[in-house]
Design an enzyme around this catalytic site. Structure first.
Site, PDB file in Angstrom:
ATOM      1  N   ARG A 122      50.645  39.329  49.364  1.00 43.69           N
ATOM      2  CA  ARG A 122      49.244  39.921  49.139  1.00 43.69           C
ATOM      3  C   ARG A 122      49.457  41.038  47.950  1.00 43.69           C
ATOM      4  O   ARG A 122      49.873  42.055  48.190  1.00 43.69           O
ATOM      5  CB  ARG A 122      48.634  40.786  50.516  1.00 43.69           C
ATOM      6  CG  ARG A 122      47.316  41.347  50.074  1.00 43.69           C
ATOM      7  CD  ARG A 122      46.375  41.693  51.362  1.00 43.69           C
ATOM      8  NE  ARG A 122      45.960  40.672  52.140  1.00 43.69           N
ATOM      9  CZ  ARG A 122      45.129  40.438  53.058  1.00 43.69           C
ATOM     10  NH1 ARG A 122      44.688  41.898  53.454  1.00 43.69           N
ATOM     11  NH2 ARG A 122      44.291  39.511  53.496  1.00 43.69           N
ATOM     12  N   HIS A 149      41.651  33.874  47.697  1.00 42.53           N
ATOM     13  CA  HIS A 149      41.930  34.086  49.207  1.00 42.53           C
ATOM     14  C   HIS A 149      42.290  32.564  49.948  1.00 42.53           C
ATOM     15  O   HIS A 149      41.437  32.452  50.855  1.00 42.53           O
ATOM     16  CB  HIS A 149      41.223  35.209  49.839  1.00 42.53           C
ATOM     17  CG  HIS A 149      41.804  35.554  51.252  1.00 42.53           C
ATOM     18  ND1 HIS A 149      42.968  35.258  51.745  1.00 42.53           N
ATOM     19  CD2 HIS A 149      41.175  36.462  52.201  1.00 42.53           C
ATOM     20  CE1 HIS A 149      43.266  36.066  52.983  1.00 42.53           C
ATOM     21  NE2 HIS A 149      42.163  36.947  53.172  1.00 42.53           N
ATOM     22  N   GLN A 152      42.208  32.139  53.735  1.00 37.60           N
ATOM     23  CA  GLN A 152      40.815  32.314  54.284  1.00 37.60           C
ATOM     24  C   GLN A 152      40.192  31.019  54.183  1.00 37.60           C
ATOM     25  O   GLN A 152      39.433  30.770  55.278  1.00 37.60           O
ATOM     26  CB  GLN A 152      40.438  33.738  53.684  1.00 37.60           C
ATOM     27  CG  GLN A 152      38.989  34.164  54.433  1.00 37.60           C
ATOM     28  CD  GLN A 152      39.087  34.627  55.826  1.00 37.60           C
ATOM     29  OE1 GLN A 152      39.942  35.408  56.203  1.00 37.60           O
ATOM     30  NE2 GLN A 152      38.340  33.888  56.710  1.00 37.60           N
ATOM     31  N   ASP A 244      30.932  39.139  52.514  1.00 40.58           N
ATOM     32  CA  ASP A 244      32.202  39.878  52.349  1.00 40.58           C
ATOM     33  C   ASP A 244      31.753  41.023  51.725  1.00 40.58           C
ATOM     34  O   ASP A 244      30.475  41.414  51.347  1.00 40.58           O
ATOM     35  CB  ASP A 244      33.061  38.877  51.453  1.00 40.58           C
ATOM     36  CG  ASP A 244      34.321  39.921  51.542  1.00 40.58           C
ATOM     37  OD1 ASP A 244      34.535  40.461  52.397  1.00 40.58           O
ATOM     38  OD2 ASP A 244      35.189  39.078  50.434  1.00 40.58           O
ATOM     39  N   CYS A 285      34.747  37.037  56.585  1.00 42.51           N
ATOM     40  CA  CYS A 285      36.343  36.894  56.483  1.00 42.51           C
ATOM     41  C   CYS A 285      36.647  38.171  57.364  1.00 42.51           C
ATOM     42  O   CYS A 285      37.925  37.951  58.020  1.00 42.51           O
ATOM     43  CB  CYS A 285      36.967  36.830  55.133  1.00 42.51           C
ATOM     44  SG  CYS A 285      36.390  38.237  54.220  1.00 42.51           S
ATOM     45  N   ARG A 313      42.766  31.465  61.499  1.00 40.32           N
ATOM     46  CA  ARG A 313      43.768  31.839  60.590  1.00 40.32           C
ATOM     47  C   ARG A 313      45.084  31.608  60.818  1.00 40.32           C
ATOM     48  O   ARG A 313      45.896  31.134  60.030  1.00 40.32           O
ATOM     49  CB  ARG A 313      43.671  33.289  60.282  1.00 40.32           C
ATOM     50  CG  ARG A 313      42.133  33.930  59.401  1.00 40.32           C
ATOM     51  CD  ARG A 313      42.362  33.489  58.022  1.00 40.32           C
ATOM     52  NE  ARG A 313      43.536  33.809  57.108  1.00 40.32           N
ATOM     53  CZ  ARG A 313      43.873  34.953  56.576  1.00 40.32           C
ATOM     54  NH1 ARG A 313      42.720  35.670  56.708  1.00 40.32           N
ATOM     55  NH2 ARG A 313      45.040  35.175  55.712  1.00 40.32           N
TER      56      ARG A 313
HETATM   57  N1   CP Z   1      40.412  38.222  56.312  1.00 43.47           N
HETATM   58  C1   CP Z   1      41.758  39.032  56.070  1.00 43.47           C
HETATM   59  O1   CP Z   1      42.299  38.634  55.216  1.00 43.47           O
HETATM   60  O2   CP Z   1      41.739  40.047  56.950  1.00 43.47           O
HETATM   61  P1   CP Z   1      42.879  41.226  56.516  1.00 43.47           P
HETATM   62  O3   CP Z   1      42.616  41.854  55.343  1.00 43.47           O
HETATM   63  O4   CP Z   1      42.874  41.902  57.656  1.00 43.47           O
HETATM   64  O5   CP Z   1      44.102  40.487  56.546  1.00 43.47           O
HETATM   65  N1  NVA Z   2      37.078  40.545  49.268  1.00 40.82           N
HETATM   66  C1  NVA Z   2      37.986  41.425  50.357  1.00 40.82           C
HETATM   67  C2  NVA Z   2      38.684  40.491  51.267  1.00 40.82           C
HETATM   68  C3  NVA Z   2      39.313  41.061  52.543  1.00 40.82           C
HETATM   69  C4  NVA Z   2      39.892  40.190  53.318  1.00 40.82           C
HETATM   70  C5  NVA Z   2      38.942  42.117  49.594  1.00 40.82           C
HETATM   71  O1  NVA Z   2      39.710  41.508  48.657  1.00 40.82           O
HETATM   72  O2  NVA Z   2      39.111  43.358  50.045  1.00 40.82           O
END
Ligand code: CP
Ligand code: NVA
Length: 326
Positions: A122, A149, A152, A244, A285, A313
């Site tokens: 990430r 993502h 997701q 989101d 998400c 997930r």
């Molecule tokens: N939806 C998602 O990716 O959640 P986290 O940021 O908690 O991993």
């Molecule tokens: N768009 C959000 C998604 C988190 C799972 C972010 O990138 O923070």
């Protein structure tokens, strides 16, 4: 005996994969389109099997290890990847913090591929994911970047399939920021034949390059893509409405300015009652900021499927790991 000069060294043979599991040709999931159409369908099928019969897969990845690299916070992604590999008989090692600060990223990648079988990362920038994939000889999975993502989106389309069966011809609406989650969802939904509508404030539409890809996928699948600044138009006739956060991780400094721009894009009781149907489901998400992009009334309603998405997930990532590293 050491090889004498001139002896040609033969490459180490890779372990054969169990014949029954589908494989992913690209060997990475850096972005949604790394998966071919057939691989995406195979992954959704395998997810069904893994979810229905977890015990059958409990030793499938024995002796396999994941490198989990997180530059940003996470609850769902971190837990579900760690649990996924453990439930498949393997294990994971977690590192939290910047990647490539203490030593060059290319060295990080070439260390991890000596010890582990897959990198799940990430990152702030998509470039970091792409560089890891370039330098590592093991698969790299994008666990969220500024641009995509994909894990997701896989869980989301699987959740929609569970709820509705055949996805072709259904309408999915995304209300809010044209962000990483929206990009991945748009690409995955359209190629599965869903109609996709996204309503954003002016200036927050999805990246034009990704829109071009989305239009091409829509044409192939015979699906419709609507990009609008009107949340009511996007919501009308939708089988699922998704939102989101308005400021993603890394955009916290824009929070106040975004709050003003996004206020008319809140998924609330008024939007729902006026434009959603009795069977429409709500998706997010998570994490959600209640009172901003969604109200309690919607996210806590019986039409909300957000925890199904979160559960899935786990199942979809188990299938993904089976396809990538078994
Ligand atoms: N939806 C998602 O990716 O959640 P986290 O940021 O908690 O991993
Ligand atoms: N768009 C959000 C998604 C988190 C799972 C972010 O990138 O923070």
């Amino acid at each position: 005996m050491p090889p004498s000069a001139g002896t040609s060294l033969k490459p180490v043979k890779k372990m054969p994969a169990p014949k029954t599991l589908p494989k992913i040709g690209a060997s990475n999931l850096t972005r949604d389109l790394d998966l071919s159409q057939d691989e995406l369908l195979a992954l959704l099928d395998l997810t069904q099997q893994v979810k229905a019969h977890p015990a059958r897969f409990s030793k499938a990845l024995a002796g396999r290890y994941l490198s989990l690299l997180f530059e940003k916070p996470s609850l769902r992604t971190r837990f579900t990847f760690e649990l996924a590999i453990k439930q498949l008989g393997g294990d994971a090692v977690l590192s939290v913090g910047p990647i490539g600060d203490r030593e060059p990223l290319r060295d990080v990648a070439r260390n991890l591929d000596r010890w582990t079988n897959c990198i799940v990362a990430r990152t702030f920038s998509q470039t970091t994911i792409d560089d890891l994939a370039h330098w590592a000889s093991i698969p790299v999975i994008n666990a969220l970047s500024d641009r995509y993502h994909p894990c997701q989106a896989l869980a989301d389309v699987f959740t929609l399939q569970e709820k509705f069966g055949d996805l072709r011809g259904l309408k999915l609406a995304f209300i809010g920021d044209g962000n990483n989650v929206a990009n991945s969802l748009m690409l995955s939904a359209l190629r599965l034949g869903m109609n996709f509508a996204i309503a954003t404030p002016a200036g927050y539409e999805p990246d034009p390059e990704i829109v071009t890809q989305a239009k091409a996928l829509a044409a192939i699948a015979g699906a419709e893509l609507l990009i609008t600044n009107d949340p009511a138009q996007a919501t009308r006739g939708a089988h699922a409405v998704y939102t989101d956060v308005w400021a993603s991780m890394g955009q916290e400094h824009e929070k106040e300015q975004r709050r003003a721009h996004f206020a008319p894009f809140q998924v609330n009781g008024a939007l729902w009652q006026q434009h959603a149907g009795p069977e429409t489901i709500f998706l997010h998400c998570l994490p959600a900021k209640r009172g901003e992009e969604v109200t309690d009334e919607v996210i806590e309603s019986q039409q909300s499927a957000v925890f199904d998405q979160a559960e899935n997930r786990l199942h979809v990532q188990k299938a993904l790991l089976l396809m990538l590293i078994s």
